[in-house]
Write a protein that holds these residues in place. Structure first.
Motif, short mmCIF file in Angstrom:
data_model
loop_
_atom_site.label_atom_id
_atom_site.label_comp_id
_atom_site.label_asym_id
_atom_site.label_seq_id
_atom_site.Cartn_x
_atom_site.Cartn_y
_atom_site.Cartn_z
N PRO A 130 -13.51 43.75 -26.72
CA PRO A 130 -14.08 42.50 -27.22
C PRO A 130 -15.60 42.40 -27.09
O PRO A 130 -16.20 41.50 -27.66
CB PRO A 130 -13.38 41.42 -26.35
N THR A 131 -16.24 43.32 -26.34
CA THR A 131 -17.70 43.25 -26.19
C THR A 131 -18.43 43.96 -27.33
O THR A 131 -19.64 43.75 -27.50
CB THR A 131 -18.16 43.91 -24.87
N VAL A 132 -17.71 44.79 -28.09
CA VAL A 132 -18.40 45.63 -29.08
C VAL A 132 -19.09 44.78 -30.14
O VAL A 132 -20.24 45.05 -30.52
CB VAL A 132 -17.38 46.62 -29.72
N MET A 133 -18.38 43.73 -30.60
CA MET A 133 -18.97 42.87 -31.64
C MET A 133 -20.21 42.13 -31.10
O MET A 133 -21.19 41.94 -31.83
CB MET A 133 -17.89 41.89 -32.11
N TYR B 240 -10.99 51.81 -25.00
CA TYR B 240 -11.68 50.51 -25.05
C TYR B 240 -10.87 49.43 -25.75
O TYR B 240 -11.43 48.41 -26.15
CB TYR B 240 -13.05 50.68 -25.71
N ALA B 241 -9.57 49.66 -25.93
CA ALA B 241 -8.71 48.63 -26.52
C ALA B 241 -9.24 48.17 -27.88
O ALA B 241 -9.17 46.98 -28.19
CB ALA B 241 -8.52 47.45 -25.56
N LEU B 242 -9.77 49.09 -28.65
CA LEU B 242 -10.15 48.75 -30.03
C LEU B 242 -8.86 48.77 -30.85
O LEU B 242 -8.53 49.75 -31.52
CB LEU B 242 -11.21 49.71 -30.55
N ALA C 196 -12.18 41.54 -37.59
CA ALA C 196 -13.61 41.19 -37.56
C ALA C 196 -14.07 41.00 -36.11
O ALA C 196 -15.16 41.41 -35.74
CB ALA C 196 -13.85 39.93 -38.37
N ARG C 197 -13.22 40.41 -35.27
CA ARG C 197 -13.60 40.12 -33.89
C ARG C 197 -13.77 41.38 -33.05
O ARG C 197 -14.60 41.43 -32.13
CB ARG C 197 -12.57 39.17 -33.27
N ILE C 198 -12.95 42.40 -33.34
CA ILE C 198 -12.96 43.60 -32.49
C ILE C 198 -13.72 44.74 -33.18
O ILE C 198 -13.66 45.90 -32.75
CB ILE C 198 -11.51 43.99 -32.09
N ALA C 199 -14.49 44.40 -34.23
CA ALA C 199 -15.34 45.38 -34.91
C ALA C 199 -14.54 46.50 -35.56
O ALA C 199 -15.00 47.63 -35.68
CB ALA C 199 -16.41 45.94 -33.96
N LEU C 200 -13.32 46.17 -36.00
CA LEU C 200 -12.55 47.10 -36.84
C LEU C 200 -12.70 46.62 -38.29
O LEU C 200 -13.12 45.49 -38.55
CB LEU C 200 -11.08 47.14 -36.39
N PRO C 201 -12.36 47.46 -39.27
CA PRO C 201 -12.68 47.11 -40.66
C PRO C 201 -11.79 45.98 -41.20
O PRO C 201 -10.61 45.91 -40.88
CB PRO C 201 -12.41 48.42 -41.41
N THR C 202 -12.38 45.14 -42.04
CA THR C 202 -11.62 44.10 -42.72
C THR C 202 -11.17 44.61 -44.09
O THR C 202 -11.44 45.76 -44.44
CB THR C 202 -12.46 42.82 -42.84
N LEU D 227 -16.65 58.83 -26.83
CA LEU D 227 -16.54 58.00 -25.63
C LEU D 227 -17.57 56.89 -25.50
O LEU D 227 -17.55 56.14 -24.53
CB LEU D 227 -16.57 58.90 -24.38
N GLY D 228 -18.49 56.76 -26.47
CA GLY D 228 -19.42 55.64 -26.41
C GLY D 228 -18.69 54.32 -26.60
O GLY D 228 -17.77 54.22 -27.40
N VAL D 229 -19.10 53.28 -25.83
CA VAL D 229 -18.52 51.94 -26.03
C VAL D 229 -19.21 51.36 -27.26
O VAL D 229 -20.32 50.84 -27.19
CB VAL D 229 -18.75 51.04 -24.80
N ASP D 230 -18.57 51.52 -28.40
CA ASP D 230 -19.22 51.19 -29.67
C ASP D 230 -18.12 51.03 -30.72
O ASP D 230 -16.96 51.37 -30.50
CB ASP D 230 -20.16 52.35 -30.06
N GLN D 231 -18.53 50.49 -31.87
CA GLN D 231 -17.62 50.37 -33.01
C GLN D 231 -17.01 51.73 -33.34
O GLN D 231 -17.67 52.76 -33.21
CB GLN D 231 -18.48 49.89 -34.19
#
Lengths: 407, 407
Positions: free
Chosen positions: A238-241, B100-102, B135-141, B183-187
């Protein structure tokens, strides 16, 4: 002696009622932990070309030749650890980790010292935190000493992947996932602990660059009664956005605040430190306390607190600190430094914070020479940086650095 | 017209500068959404034996023959949807969803009606919520109408798996995971949307049983500024341990409270409803509001609010409600009912709540005959249950139930 006790006591075959029964078969008792002595290795015949240790090395993109795995299920408990060639995990689409974030991880590094010995930094702390994270997310726990021994061996197997240039290291990523294929929101009946590793370059390849932070109280990373003090995947997604939003506004990281008082909690994925003079003029190093359960108990955080205590001339405080206190100290010229601390960067100084519509410019940071020897005039964060790097690379003897093997 | 526009406009090959270029190859433009018309099917030649629809059917354990998948990456965007035999997902151990639970999911059902037509309940709402979670978790819409059409077709392919017994249904689980191995905490630069399905039995096989709740303010599910209003994996994993604690104390579910005021938020994985008489004696149905971002916007929640409004004689309130107000109403004999609401159970009445060291016994619930026709003396939750079931199974015409196909 009951059958299961007998089976538990021997790692080989046992005779029961005249029949030899092999352990690991149907009658195996529940194993509360995996054991290093059970580790099996099946190493690759086709090692990958190790990439050059230069600027092209991006964090966490290139993995080493092998991975360590330990399976678990709720009937027989932990299986034997194995080290085998890096390979995809064939997960059932209903695996609980893919739906309910039943997952956790750790991050630590192995360093190739100036003396060509490979070291790990306080790995017991990571093993303990992994254990604690597992308990919080209802994944299986284990004997942390067994994990430490397995990590040592894994690093030894991958020792050619530990870069020997200054500032480089091998990043080690222990992970645990719930793998049971079942859609109920419930504890996973199956799990996998695995460890992968990736060579990484220096965090500050062109000198230590201070960062800018976006501090917007409308975003909250963790809260009392939640799980922000464990290294769970659920704390990161949830921090990524929010991090993207910070970047879109021209800031590099998020300064996570909490509550109406705007308590300072963490910064990006780092613990946060504020170094200031208190109202009596005494130098005080402040970091938020663990007591609310909203702060990750960082290994570097703990090390910096212990180092600062050892200096003797700094008041070291784990206490709540608000943005208002930081702003007041800044206005009173009592703010000395702010910095984040974590395994990736060690320390990372902050130059400005966007807060309540304005940019707070923190005290300017002098040009830093990371390779120069420690100097009494160094800023505190730079002292920390140099001491820890000296320990990582074996230039300073310390019980915190465990020698794994020769390079 | 630019090359990428040309390519975007045609789904087949196009001529550019005299060269024919196939879409889907190197020059493919970024696809903002997947499309139902691109759906490809490769169905199994070896269908599984469909298990008997009886008490042995456990929730979410048996999966159907096929799965729907749509890949995405940040260069070419969405690929074509495919329906193919159910199969393991070969995930890289560094896939971001495992660290990261994406990840996010949805839950909806298909019902085989008394008229042997298969229906889905308000699937557009699930598609919209899945879009919002992404949208909230920075995955594609994506275009939610395209997902709705794909879900219809997927259910049609699996129509033999939709049980035709009363109270049974096919549970449908759309899921999205970030798959980039980094492994980067990123989209995540890569993602997979997939849909699996599982036949499920009635939630109340032996009649509607009221549940007991543990309400302990020390556990907090969601926080303003967090992501509790999205169906993210990260909202579920950390609750598993608390649910286990509730069970160990003799309660079936957790009543999630918030803040010093002990606001009622959700119950287990359901929305919470309190039906009471206000101080003027007016019947009022209360559920916590969505405005704080801590409540999941449930499809059943929304439907119950709309139904209650349509009754005309109930005050319908989305407003904060505290435990103190519930206790006061109980003591004043103004509390009529409490119940949870969600896709799994529709509604689930509450009989007691453990709070502040004592058990609150809610008004007793009469013996319920779920199969009897609706009666004006039915409790409100039972009215809701019967109306929604009549809609699910086609006994009552409603625009909420979309006919997918004949059984």
């Amino acid at each position: 002696m009951a059958l299961h006790t007998l089976l538990h006591k021997s790692r080989y075959s046992v005779s029961v009622c005249g029949l030899f029964i092999k352990r690991g078969l149907a009658h195996r008792s529940y194993q509360e932990t995996f054991r290093f002595v059970d580790l099996q290795e099946s190493l690759t015949k086709y090692p990958k070309l190790i990439p050059p240790n230069d600027d092209s090395l991006k964090f966490g993109k290139v993995m080493t030749d092998h991975m360590l795995e330990v399976p678990w299920n709720n009937v027989t408990g932990w299986g034997s650890p194995t080290i085998s060639p890096y390979h995809p995990l064939p997960l059932d689409p209903a695996a609980k980790c893919l739906h309910y974030a039943l997952e956790l991880f750790e991050g630590t590094k192995a360093y190739c010292g100036d003396d060509k010995k490979i070291r790990m930094f306080r790995p017991t702390d990571n093993c303990q935190r992994m254990h604690d994270s597992a308990a919080r997310i209802a994944l299986p726990t284990f004997d942390i000493e067994e994990l430490r021994l397995c990590l040592h061996r894994f690093v030894e197997v991958e020792k050619n992947w530990v870069p020997d240039q200054p500032g480089f290291s091998l990043y080690i990523r222990p992970t645990m996932i719930g793998t049971e294929p079942s859609l109920g929101v419930d504890q996973s009946a199956e799990a996998l602990l695995y460890v992968i590793a990736s060579p990484v370059g220096p965090y500050f390849p062109t000198g230590m660059k201070p960062v800018s932070l976006l501090a917007d109280p409308k975003y909250v990373r963790a809260w009392p009664g939640g799980s922000g003090n464990c290294k769970l995947g659920s704390n990161y997604g949830p921090t990524v956005m929010i991090q993207k939003e910070a970047v879109s506004k021209g800031y590099q990281q998020v300064l996570w605040l909490f509550g109406e008082e705007h308590y300072i909690t963490e910064c990006g994925t780092m613990n946060m430190f504020v170094y200031l003079k208190d109202s009596q003029g005494q130098a005080e190093l402040v970091t938020p306390p663990l007591s609310q359960g909203t702060i990750l108990p960082g290994v570097v955080r703990r090390s910096l607190l212990e180092l600062a205590e050892s200096f003797g001339n700094i008041k070291v405080s784990q206490r709540p600190i608000t943005m208002a206190e930081l702003v007041q100290a800044l206005n009173d010229n009592r703010l000395i430094e702010c910095f984040g601390a974590g395994t990736a960067c060690v320390v990372c100084p902050v130059e400005k914070i966007f807060y309540k519509g304005e940019e707070l410019l923190l005290p300017p940071i002098p040009k830093l020479d990371l390779s120069a020897p420690a100097h009494s005039a160094d800023p505190l964060f730079l002292k920390f940086y140099k001491i820890l790097n000296d320990i990582y690379y074996g230039r300073q003897a310390s019980s915190w650095a465990e020698i794994v093997c020769d390079a």
